[in-house]
Structures are given as C-alpha cells and as structure tokens.
Design a protein around this motif. Sequence first.
Motif, short mmCIF file in Angstrom:
data_model
loop_
_atom_site.label_atom_id
_atom_site.label_comp_id
_atom_site.label_asym_id
_atom_site.label_seq_id
_atom_site.Cartn_x
_atom_site.Cartn_y
_atom_site.Cartn_z
N ALA A 33 30.24 43.83 44.93
CA ALA A 33 30.71 42.47 44.66
C ALA A 33 31.50 42.42 43.35
O ALA A 33 32.51 41.72 43.26
CB ALA A 33 29.52 41.51 44.59
N LEU A 34 31.05 43.16 42.36
CA LEU A 34 31.76 43.20 41.08
C LEU A 34 33.14 43.84 41.23
O LEU A 34 34.12 43.35 40.67
CB LEU A 34 30.93 43.96 40.04
N ARG A 35 33.20 44.93 41.99
CA ARG A 35 34.50 45.58 42.20
C ARG A 35 35.45 44.67 42.96
O ARG A 35 36.63 44.55 42.61
CB ARG A 35 34.30 46.90 42.94
N ILE A 95 34.31 38.37 31.42
CA ILE A 95 33.15 38.77 32.22
C ILE A 95 32.61 37.56 32.99
O ILE A 95 32.16 37.69 34.13
CB ILE A 95 32.07 39.39 31.32
N ARG A 96 32.69 36.38 32.39
CA ARG A 96 32.24 35.18 33.10
C ARG A 96 33.12 34.92 34.33
O ARG A 96 32.63 34.45 35.37
CB ARG A 96 32.24 33.97 32.16
N ASP A 97 34.41 35.21 34.23
CA ASP A 97 35.29 35.09 35.40
C ASP A 97 34.82 36.03 36.51
O ASP A 97 34.79 35.67 37.69
CB ASP A 97 36.73 35.44 35.03
N ILE A 98 34.49 37.25 36.11
CA ILE A 98 34.10 38.28 37.09
C ILE A 98 32.81 37.90 37.80
O ILE A 98 32.72 37.97 39.03
CB ILE A 98 33.95 39.65 36.39
N VAL A 99 31.79 37.50 37.03
CA VAL A 99 30.50 37.18 37.66
C VAL A 99 30.61 35.92 38.52
O VAL A 99 29.92 35.80 39.54
CB VAL A 99 29.38 37.05 36.61
N ALA A 100 31.46 34.99 38.10
CA ALA A 100 31.64 33.78 38.91
C ALA A 100 32.27 34.14 40.25
O ALA A 100 31.85 33.65 41.31
CB ALA A 100 32.51 32.78 38.17
N ALA A 101 33.27 35.01 40.22
CA ALA A 101 33.93 35.43 41.47
C ALA A 101 33.00 36.27 42.33
O ALA A 101 33.08 36.24 43.56
CB ALA A 101 35.20 36.21 41.15
N GLY A 150 29.70 35.98 42.34
CA GLY A 150 28.54 35.20 42.74
C GLY A 150 27.23 35.76 42.22
O GLY A 150 26.20 35.71 42.90
N ILE A 151 27.26 36.33 41.01
CA ILE A 151 26.04 36.87 40.41
C ILE A 151 25.85 36.27 39.02
O ILE A 151 26.75 35.63 38.48
CB ILE A 151 26.09 38.41 40.30
N GLY A 152 24.68 36.50 38.44
CA GLY A 152 24.40 35.97 37.12
C GLY A 152 25.10 36.75 36.02
O GLY A 152 25.41 37.94 36.19
#
Length: 213
Positions: free
Chosen positions: A24-26, A43-49, A51-53
């Motif tokens: 999901a991160l990749r 990093i907040r952009d990445i985790v939002a996209a 769908g993780i904390g």
Amino acid sequence: MGNKIYSPHLSTARDARAIRTREALRAAMLELLESKPLEQISIRDIVAAAGIGYTTFFRHHPTKEALLDELAAEEIRRLVDLTLPVMDAGSEMAASIAVCAYVDERRALWTTLLTGGAAAALREEFLRIAQDLATVRSQPGDWPPVEVATRLLVGGTIELLAWWLRQPEPLPGSEIARIHHDIVILPVLRGRASVGRLAPPAIEVAAKKRGRR
C-alpha cells in the motif's frame, strides 16, 4: 465435539499484514509521484493515500527517501525481468525498445528515480543485479572482464535515460532505443566479439599465475 475454527498462526497473519502495508505504501508513493515531485510529498500524504496510520509508516521505513529506495530496487528488478528473456533470444534491439517503453510508461517515477535523491541507489541496485547475472553467465577468460562490460552497459543505460528524462521536449522512445542499441550495447558486444570473448594471451597467463598462488 464443537466445530473447530481455523486461525492462522499469529506471526503468519502479521507477516501478511506487513506485506499488504508495504504494498500500500509503494502504491501510494507511485500515485503521488504522478502528480508532484518527491520534495512536495510528505509522509502524511503517503499514509493518507495508503490508508494507514502515521506511526505505522515508521515500522516499515525511516524516511520517505527509504521508501523511494525500495521502489528503485523493485523497478530495476522488473526492468531486468522484462529485458533478460529478450536478450537471451539474441535480439538486443528489442531489449532496448523494451527498456525505453517501460521507462516511458512510468516516466514520472523514473524521472524522480534518475534525477532525484534515489539516483545513486537505483544505479547501485542496477549494477548489483546486472553484475550478479553477468557473473553467473560468464565464461573463463571472457574479455573484456565481465565487471568492466557490466559497468559500461549499466552506466551508459542510466546516463542515457537520465538525459532523456531531463529534456523539456524529449525524443520519442523509439529514437532513444536506437541510441541505446547503437551507442551503449553494440560497442560492448563488438568489443567482446572482436577478441572472440577471450582475453589476450598475456592477460590469460597473468590470471593463471594468480590462480596458482
């Protein structure tokens, strides 16, 4: 006796969850790179996209650059897997076309990889994989040495692709493939063919002497 409920081993479940999270991160990083450069991605952009904390990210990568390095390694493996069968079939031009077509399809990512902070990691991973494959396929007395030939091919490929991706009005992939074939691949192959793939006698003698020590 009551029905048994199957429960996977806890570590197996955790491993599967970790794999899904990394995927999901990749995928999130790839999606974001399509719309903006790495410098503008947080990093907040990445985790939002993904769908993780937020804190979950740091269980897998210390920085967004580390995630990009992982993407670089994966891209190189895919590129090698794509082109190796074509090279084995003896069609170097088709291999050059495959390389350029793949990079062109993923231009945003490869532009970041080759012109940004991941360029060094990508080059080293490309060289490592190519060197491993070349060593397995090499024959005693190959000339020029496998390491030299591999470095020439990898270095030439990376520099050509980086130049292509930096152009404001890039040439078509077919033209870059022709340049790659004629200037990067053929000179190395001709050099090997001109000496029958074997080292000059003086080099062979020196190598044998070193082997007896």
